[in-house]
Design a protein around this motif. Structure first.
Motif, PDB file in Angstrom:
ATOM      1  N   ARG A 200      16.718  42.979  44.996  1.00  0.00           N
ATOM      2  CA  ARG A 200      17.598  44.150  44.977  1.00  0.00           C
ATOM      3  C   ARG A 200      18.648  43.965  43.887  1.00  0.00           C
ATOM      4  O   ARG A 200      18.855  42.852  43.388  1.00  0.00           O
ATOM      5  CB  ARG A 200      18.255  44.350  46.336  1.00  0.00           C
ATOM      6  CG  ARG A 200      19.042  43.145  46.777  1.00  0.00           C
ATOM      7  CD  ARG A 200      19.825  43.397  48.052  1.00  0.00           C
ATOM      8  NE  ARG A 200      20.487  42.167  48.433  1.00  0.00           N
ATOM      9  CZ  ARG A 200      20.054  41.340  49.373  1.00  0.00           C
ATOM     10  NH1 ARG A 200      18.982  41.628  50.062  1.00  0.00           N
ATOM     11  NH2 ARG A 200      20.693  40.222  49.631  1.00  0.00           N
ATOM     12  N   GLU A 201      19.276  45.046  43.561  1.00  0.00           N
ATOM     13  CA  GLU A 201      20.303  44.976  42.534  1.00  0.00           C
ATOM     14  C   GLU A 201      21.525  44.285  43.127  1.00  0.00           C
ATOM     15  O   GLU A 201      21.986  44.664  44.219  1.00  0.00           O
ATOM     16  CB  GLU A 201      20.653  46.387  42.069  1.00  0.00           C
ATOM     17  CG  GLU A 201      21.280  46.403  40.693  1.00  0.00           C
ATOM     18  CD  GLU A 201      21.535  47.814  40.225  1.00  0.00           C
ATOM     19  OE1 GLU A 201      22.346  47.978  39.316  1.00  0.00           O
ATOM     20  OE2 GLU A 201      20.933  48.754  40.787  1.00  0.00           O
ATOM     21  N   ALA A 202      22.027  43.278  42.429  1.00  0.00           N
ATOM     22  CA  ALA A 202      23.199  42.563  42.938  1.00  0.00           C
ATOM     23  C   ALA A 202      24.446  43.408  42.745  1.00  0.00           C
ATOM     24  O   ALA A 202      24.534  44.203  41.816  1.00  0.00           O
ATOM     25  CB  ALA A 202      23.339  41.238  42.200  1.00  0.00           C
ATOM     26  N   ALA A 203      25.401  43.215  43.666  1.00  0.00           N
ATOM     27  CA  ALA A 203      26.668  43.922  43.516  1.00  0.00           C
ATOM     28  C   ALA A 203      27.373  43.397  42.277  1.00  0.00           C
ATOM     29  O   ALA A 203      27.290  42.205  41.973  1.00  0.00           O
ATOM     30  CB  ALA A 203      27.520  43.659  44.755  1.00  0.00           C
ATOM     31  N   PRO A 204      28.054  44.256  41.524  1.00  0.00           N
ATOM     32  CA  PRO A 204      28.782  43.776  40.344  1.00  0.00           C
ATOM     33  C   PRO A 204      29.779  42.696  40.734  1.00  0.00           C
ATOM     34  O   PRO A 204      30.363  42.750  41.822  1.00  0.00           O
ATOM     35  CB  PRO A 204      29.503  45.025  39.828  1.00  0.00           C
ATOM     36  CG  PRO A 204      28.874  46.177  40.526  1.00  0.00           C
ATOM     37  CD  PRO A 204      28.233  45.675  41.770  1.00  0.00           C
ATOM     38  N   LEU A 205      29.964  41.716  39.878  1.00  0.00           N
ATOM     39  CA  LEU A 205      30.802  40.561  40.167  1.00  0.00           C
ATOM     40  C   LEU A 205      32.236  40.963  40.577  1.00  0.00           C
ATOM     41  O   LEU A 205      32.800  40.410  41.515  1.00  0.00           O
ATOM     42  CB  LEU A 205      30.855  39.652  38.922  1.00  0.00           C
ATOM     43  CG  LEU A 205      30.938  38.155  39.202  1.00  0.00           C
ATOM     44  CD1 LEU A 205      29.818  37.710  40.147  1.00  0.00           C
ATOM     45  CD2 LEU A 205      30.824  37.375  37.886  1.00  0.00           C
TER      46      LEU A 205
END
Ligand SMILES: CC(C)(COP(=O)(O)OP(=O)(O)OC[C@H]1O[C@@H](n2cnc3c(N)ncnc32)[C@H](O)[C@@H]1OP(=O)(O)O)[C@@H](O)C(=O)NCCC(=O)NCCS
Length: 210
Positions: A200-205
Motif C-alpha cells: 500500500r502507499e505509505a503515509a507521507p513522512l
C-alpha cells in the motif's frame, strides 16, 4: 503391498481432482472415441514417447485397460482431463513412478484445447496432489528438445532444467533427444507457503512526526 504408502488403495482408485476449469479423473472406456480422435494427431502424438501414431480406438482402449491395472499396482496414476463445465474429454495427465521416491509427470491435450493455460492448470493440480499425498522427494518431467510448449508448462509449474540426453521412446521406434526437468519437494513447499504481502502507499513522512 498397497500402491501408494500414504493413500489407501480404495482412495487411489476413485480419486478425482477439481480445478477452476477442469476435473482430473480416472480414464474410462467412455473416453475411448474422444481419446482416439484427439490423440490421432501427429502434432500431439509425435511430441510424446509413448503415444503410437496413427492412434486408433484400440490403442485408446488398451491405454484405459492398462491404466486401470497400473493404478491398482501403483505403477502409474493417470487421469483423464475433463472440462469441468461440459464434461468433455480434453486429454490425459499422469504420474509414473520410475523410482519409489520420484514421480515423473506426463501430459497431452487435444489440439483444440491448446493455448488456454489448461495443461499448466492440470499439471499444477497434479503436482500439488502428488506432493501432498505421496512420499515422493521430487517430481520430474522430460520433453523433446523441440517441444517449447511442454518446456513452458514445466517451467510455469516450477520444474527447472536439469540436463539433456537421449531417451528411449517406444512409440517413436528409437531414442529421442530430450531435456529433463525437476522440482524438489522443499522448493514446492517453499513457494506453496508464500502468502502474498499487502502493498500500500505509505503515509507521507511529515504526517508521522508529531
Ligand atoms: C504441451 C501441451 C500439453 C501444452 O498445452 P497448453 O494447454 O497449450 O499449455 P499452456 O497453455 O498451459 O502453456 C503453454 C505455454 O507454452 C507456450 N508455447 C506454446 N507453443 C509455443 C512455442 N511454439 N514456442 C514457445 N512457447 C510456446 C505458451 O505461450 C504458454 O506459455 P505462456 O503461458 O508463458 O505464454 C500441448 O501443446 C500438447 O498436448 N502438446 C502435444 C503433446 C505434448 O507435447 N505433451 C508433452 C510431452 S513432454
Amino acid at each position: 503391498m498397497p500402491p501408494f504408502k500414504s493413500l489407501p488403495a480404495t482412495v487411489v482408485t476413485s480419486i478425482e481432482i477439481e480445478t477452476l476449469r477442469l476435473v482430473l479423473r480416472k480414464p474410462h472406456q467412455g473416453d475411448v472415441p474422444s481419446m482416439a480422435r484427439l490423440a490421432n494427431d501427429s502434432a500431439v502424438a509425435l511430441m510424446t514417447g509413448r503415444l503410437p501414431f496413427p492412434y486408433g480406438e484400440s490403442d485408446a482402449a488398451d491405454f484405459v485397460r492398462y491404466q486401470d491395472e497400473a493404478r491398482k499396482t501403483g505403477k502409474e496414476l493417470a487421469f483423464a482431463i475433463e472440462c469441468r463445465e461440459t464434461g468433455a474429454f480434453f486429454g490425459c495427465i499422469g504420474l509414473r513412478f520410475p523410482k519409489r521416491e520420484v514421480a515423473e509427470i506426463g501430459y497431452w491435450l487435444g489440439r483444440p484445447h491448446w493455448g488456454q493455460g489448461l495443461a499448466t492448470e492440470a499439471a499444477r493440480a497434479l503436482i500439488d496432489h502428488g506432493f501432498s499425498t505421496l512420499p515422493i522427494t521430487s517430481i520430474t518431467g522430460e520433453c523433446r528438445v523441440i517441444n517449447e510448449a511442454s518446456r513452458r508448462v514445466m517451467e510455469k509449474c516450477g520444474l527447472r532444467y536439469v540436463n539433456s540426453g537421449l531417451q528411449h521412446a517406444p512409440a517413436r521406434g528409437g531414442a529421442l533427444p530430450i531435456d529433463r526437468f525437476s522440482l524438489a519437494r522443499p522448493d514446492w513447499a517453499s513457494f506453496k507457503a508464500w502468502v502474498p504481502a499487502v502493498v500500500r502507499e505509505a503515509a507521507p513522512l511529515a504526517e508521522l512526526t508529531p
